[in-house]
Design a protein around this motif. Structure first.
Motif, PDB file in Angstrom:
ATOM      1  N   GLY A 211      39.539 173.917  32.072  1.00 49.51           N
ATOM      2  CA  GLY A 211      40.665 174.827  31.851  1.00 49.51           C
ATOM      3  C   GLY A 211      41.943 174.337  32.501  1.00 49.51           C
ATOM      4  O   GLY A 211      42.362 173.184  32.316  1.00 49.51           O
ATOM      5  N   ARG A 212      42.550 175.206  33.303  1.00 47.25           N
ATOM      6  CA  ARG A 212      43.827 174.859  33.945  1.00 47.25           C
ATOM      7  C   ARG A 212      43.665 173.835  35.066  1.00 47.25           C
ATOM      8  O   ARG A 212      44.666 173.264  35.522  1.00 47.25           O
ATOM      9  N   ALA A 213      42.461 173.612  35.509  1.00 47.47           N
ATOM     10  CA  ALA A 213      42.225 172.616  36.566  1.00 47.47           C
ATOM     11  C   ALA A 213      42.177 171.219  35.950  1.00 47.47           C
ATOM     12  O   ALA A 213      41.162 170.511  36.000  1.00 47.47           O
ATOM     13  N   THR A 214      43.305 170.827  35.342  1.00 49.78           N
ATOM     14  CA  THR A 214      43.352 169.563  34.611  1.00 49.78           C
ATOM     15  C   THR A 214      43.150 168.362  35.536  1.00 49.78           C
ATOM     16  O   THR A 214      42.661 167.309  35.092  1.00 49.78           O
ATOM     17  N   HIS A 215      43.504 168.507  36.798  1.00 51.01           N
ATOM     18  CA  HIS A 215      43.288 167.392  37.736  1.00 51.01           C
ATOM     19  C   HIS A 215      41.802 167.131  37.952  1.00 51.01           C
ATOM     20  O   HIS A 215      41.393 165.985  38.159  1.00 51.01           O
ATOM     21  N   LEU A 216      40.986 168.191  37.845  1.00 48.33           N
ATOM     22  CA  LEU A 216      39.539 168.000  37.986  1.00 48.33           C
ATOM     23  C   LEU A 216      38.950 167.357  36.735  1.00 48.33           C
ATOM     24  O   LEU A 216      38.031 166.527  36.830  1.00 48.33           O
ATOM     25  N   HIS A 217      39.482 167.718  35.571  1.00 49.20           N
ATOM     26  CA  HIS A 217      39.047 167.032  34.348  1.00 49.20           C
ATOM     27  C   HIS A 217      39.393 165.552  34.430  1.00 49.20           C
ATOM     28  O   HIS A 217      38.576 164.691  34.075  1.00 49.20           O
ATOM     29  N   ALA A 218      40.589 165.247  34.925  1.00 45.34           N
ATOM     30  CA  ALA A 218      40.998 163.846  35.057  1.00 45.34           C
ATOM     31  C   ALA A 218      40.081 163.102  36.030  1.00 45.34           C
ATOM     32  O   ALA A 218      39.721 161.932  35.801  1.00 45.34           O
ATOM     33  N   GLU A 219      39.672 163.779  37.110  1.00 43.61           N
ATOM     34  CA  GLU A 219      38.782 163.149  38.088  1.00 43.61           C
ATOM     35  C   GLU A 219      37.413 162.896  37.479  1.00 43.61           C
ATOM     36  O   GLU A 219      36.837 161.797  37.644  1.00 43.61           O
ATOM     37  N   TRP A 220      36.861 163.901  36.772  1.00 45.74           N
ATOM     38  CA  TRP A 220      35.574 163.715  36.091  1.00 45.74           C
ATOM     39  C   TRP A 220      35.674 162.581  35.079  1.00 45.74           C
ATOM     40  O   TRP A 220      34.793 161.721  35.003  1.00 45.74           O
ATOM     41  N   ARG A 221      36.756 162.557  34.317  1.00 42.52           N
ATOM     42  CA  ARG A 221      36.923 161.564  33.253  1.00 42.52           C
ATOM     43  C   ARG A 221      37.016 160.154  33.834  1.00 42.52           C
ATOM     44  O   ARG A 221      36.407 159.210  33.319  1.00 42.52           O
ATOM     45  N   GLN A 222      37.782 160.005  34.904  1.00 40.69           N
ATOM     46  CA  GLN A 222      37.939 158.679  35.513  1.00 40.69           C
ATOM     47  C   GLN A 222      36.599 158.132  35.989  1.00 40.69           C
ATOM     48  O   GLN A 222      36.237 156.978  35.699  1.00 40.69           O
ATOM     49  N   HIS A 223      35.860 158.945  36.721  1.00 43.08           N
ATOM     50  CA  HIS A 223      34.572 158.477  37.237  1.00 43.08           C
ATOM     51  C   HIS A 223      33.574 158.234  36.104  1.00 43.08           C
ATOM     52  O   HIS A 223      32.771 157.293  36.163  1.00 43.08           O
ATOM     53  N   THR A 224      33.633 159.067  35.064  1.00 40.36           N
ATOM     54  CA  THR A 224      32.719 158.900  33.939  1.00 40.36           C
ATOM     55  C   THR A 224      32.992 157.595  33.211  1.00 40.36           C
ATOM     56  O   THR A 224      32.072 156.846  32.882  1.00 40.36           O
ATOM     57  N   LEU A 225      34.256 157.310  32.963  1.00 44.53           N
ATOM     58  CA  LEU A 225      34.600 156.077  32.253  1.00 44.53           C
ATOM     59  C   LEU A 225      34.377 154.838  33.115  1.00 44.53           C
ATOM     60  O   LEU A 225      34.047 153.769  32.590  1.00 44.53           O
ATOM     61  N   GLU A 226      34.537 154.974  34.421  1.00 43.23           N
ATOM     62  CA  GLU A 226      34.284 153.834  35.314  1.00 43.23           C
ATOM     63  C   GLU A 226      32.795 153.679  35.611  1.00 43.23           C
ATOM     64  O   GLU A 226      32.379 152.642  36.146  1.00 43.23           O
ATOM     65  N   GLY A 227      32.000 154.710  35.296  1.00 38.15           N
ATOM     66  CA  GLY A 227      30.572 154.650  35.572  1.00 38.15           C
ATOM     67  C   GLY A 227      30.248 154.755  37.044  1.00 38.15           C
ATOM     68  O   GLY A 227      29.225 154.225  37.502  1.00 38.15           O
ATOM     69  N   THR A 228      31.095 155.451  37.807  1.00 32.09           N
ATOM     70  CA  THR A 228      30.898 155.585  39.249  1.00 32.09           C
ATOM     71  C   THR A 228      30.529 157.021  39.595  1.00 32.09           C
ATOM     72  O   THR A 228      30.894 157.962  38.888  1.00 32.09           O
ATOM     73  N   LYS A 229      29.810 157.184  40.700  1.00 32.59           N
ATOM     74  CA  LYS A 229      29.367 158.496  41.142  1.00 32.59           C
ATOM     75  C   LYS A 229      30.395 159.133  42.077  1.00 32.59           C
ATOM     76  O   LYS A 229      31.014 158.452  42.912  1.00 32.59           O
ATOM     77  N   LEU A 230      30.548 160.433  41.938  1.00 34.53           N
ATOM     78  CA  LEU A 230      31.393 161.183  42.844  1.00 34.53           C
ATOM     79  C   LEU A 230      30.707 161.343  44.188  1.00 34.53           C
ATOM     80  O   LEU A 230      29.503 161.600  44.255  1.00 34.53           O
ATOM     81  N   ALA A 231      31.473 161.211  45.259  1.00 30.19           N
ATOM     82  CA  ALA A 231      30.925 161.412  46.594  1.00 30.19           C
ATOM     83  C   ALA A 231      30.926 162.897  46.935  1.00 30.19           C
ATOM     84  O   ALA A 231      31.717 163.683  46.391  1.00 30.19           O
ATOM     85  N   ALA A 232      30.041 163.284  47.843  1.00 29.84           N
ATOM     86  CA  ALA A 232      30.030 164.667  48.327  1.00 29.84           C
ATOM     87  C   ALA A 232      31.319 164.930  49.119  1.00 29.84           C
ATOM     88  O   ALA A 232      31.821 164.036  49.801  1.00 29.84           O
ATOM     89  N   PRO A 233      31.897 166.127  49.037  1.00 26.69           N
ATOM     90  CA  PRO A 233      31.445 167.298  48.264  1.00 26.69           C
ATOM     91  C   PRO A 233      32.056 167.377  46.859  1.00 26.69           C
ATOM     92  O   PRO A 233      31.889 168.375  46.188  1.00 26.69           O
ATOM     93  N   ARG A 234      32.743 166.297  46.428  1.00 20.24           N
ATOM     94  CA  ARG A 234      33.381 166.344  45.108  1.00 20.24           C
ATOM     95  C   ARG A 234      32.343 166.460  44.001  1.00 20.24           C
ATOM     96  O   ARG A 234      32.610 167.080  42.965  1.00 20.24           O
ATOM     97  N   ASP A 235      31.161 165.883  44.206  1.00 18.25           N
ATOM     98  CA  ASP A 235      30.133 165.990  43.178  1.00 18.25           C
ATOM     99  C   ASP A 235      29.713 167.440  42.962  1.00 18.25           C
ATOM    100  O   ASP A 235      29.463 167.877  41.836  1.00 18.25           O
ATOM    101  N   ARG A 236      29.654 168.218  44.067  1.00 19.79           N
ATOM    102  CA  ARG A 236      29.299 169.638  43.948  1.00 19.79           C
ATOM    103  C   ARG A 236      30.407 170.427  43.253  1.00 19.79           C
ATOM    104  O   ARG A 236      30.142 171.319  42.450  1.00 19.79           O
ATOM    105  N   LEU A 237      31.654 170.072  43.562  1.00 15.92           N
ATOM    106  CA  LEU A 237      32.793 170.745  42.937  1.00 15.92           C
ATOM    107  C   LEU A 237      32.818 170.489  41.436  1.00 15.92           C
ATOM    108  O   LEU A 237      32.876 171.435  40.627  1.00 15.92           O
TER     109      LEU A 237
END
Length: 309
Positions: A86-112
């Motif tokens: 939704g309005r948390a477009t910065h979180l979509h961008a973060e998910w998208r970047q890590h997904t396209l790079e094939g990298t895992k989010l570190a805690a606690p960002r992975d939980r978020l």
């Protein structure tokens, strides 16, 4: 389509590896195939309006290459996740970047980030059922194949939790003469070998048995609508409960079926019988998608959603 999740017969060449999210995003972008319509074109439309008749369309794709299937899965998951954030477009961008790079989010960002993924896909090791997954992807196919129709005025994204017991979707649209109409949609998937007619009959039964409650829930949700909502839309919504009860011309019903099976020549012939109050021209609508690798694509959508987690 054969994916890496399918075992190759003994002595044969191993199945090709599933494309990564980055490869699928690149294929879709470079080939300018950025919408669901680019992979599932409309193959038939019966648009003759008549009393007691269902107008319907089909979108059929007998086969996709592995690259095309991955690209369609990417188009779906990126669109779904954009809506989830939704309005948390910065979180979509973060998910998208890590997904396209094939990298895992570190805690606690992975939980978020995972808190936005979980309601529709579950999480790695705690997946939502395949049944829910197939149904959710089917709802998004309906939405993306219909929402850009110029007649559509209001059509919310599919619900944000696959266990929500409300309707699968609705549209408020204009007729050719500029009048507003409401259509309540029920979506079904058939990913096995069972009868398509049985799946459609379940959809008709839900609309007949629960439509009034679904409409009430939709009307209640409009209680907090934006002041920018046009007055004519507000007026239509106000009239919906009585209109549905009476089968008034203001309302109609739609059924969407997503499957991998071949389609019958006339899939919606029983709809008018099951919904006798909706007997005026234009009140009944059907949409069916037949995609031979539907299950594989749905699974790929989920794997892509989980890439960064």
């Amino acid at each position: 389509m054969t994916t890496s999740s399918e075992a190759a017969p003994r002595g044969s060449e191993p199945a090709p590896a599933e494309p990564t999210p980055a490869a699928s995003e690149e294929f879709a972008r470079v080939n300018n195939r950025l919408t669901v319509h680019d992979y599932l074109p409309r193959t038939f439309h019966d648009g003759t309006a008549a009393a007691g008749k269902c107008e319907w369309s089909s979108h059929v794709c007998v086969d996709l290459t592995l690259e095309e299937a991955g690209a369609l899965a990417w188009v779906l998951v990126d669109t779904i996740m954009s809506a989830r954030f939704g309005r948390a477009t910065h979180l979509h961008a973060e998910w998208r970047q890590h997904t396209l790079e094939g990298t895992k989010l570190a805690a606690p960002r992975d939980r978020l980030i995972g808190s936005f993924v979980a309601p529709v896909f579950g999480l790695p090791g705690a997946a939502k059922s395949d049944d829910h997954l197939h149904g959710h992807v089917g709802e998004w196919l309906w939405h993306l194949l219909t929402k850009d129709n110029p007649a559509v005025r209001v059509q919310p994204d599919p619900k944000g939790d696959v266990t929500d017991a409300g309707s699968d979707g609705f549209s408020i649209y204009e007729t050719g003469t500029g009048e507003l109409r409401f259509r309540l949609w029920e979506s079904k998937k058939n990913t096995g070998s069972g009868s398509l007619a049985a799946s459609l009959n379940r959809a008709y039964a839900q609309l007949e048995g629960h439509g009034q409650r679904y409409v009430a829930k939709i009307v209640g949700a409009f209680g907090g609508v934006s002041s920018e909502t046009p007055n004519e839309v507000k007026a239509l919504v106000t009239d919906l409960p009585e209109a549905w009860l009476q089968g008034d011309k203001l309302v109609g019903a739609g059924v969407m079926l997503a499957t991998h099976q071949d389609l019958p020549a006339t899939p919606f012939t029983g709809m008018a019988i099951k919904l006798p109050l909706l007997d005026k021209p234009g009140q009944l609508r059907g949409l069916v998608t037949s995609l031979s690798c539907f299950v594989e694509i749905a699974m790929m959508v989920r794997r892509y959603a989980w890439t960064a987690l």
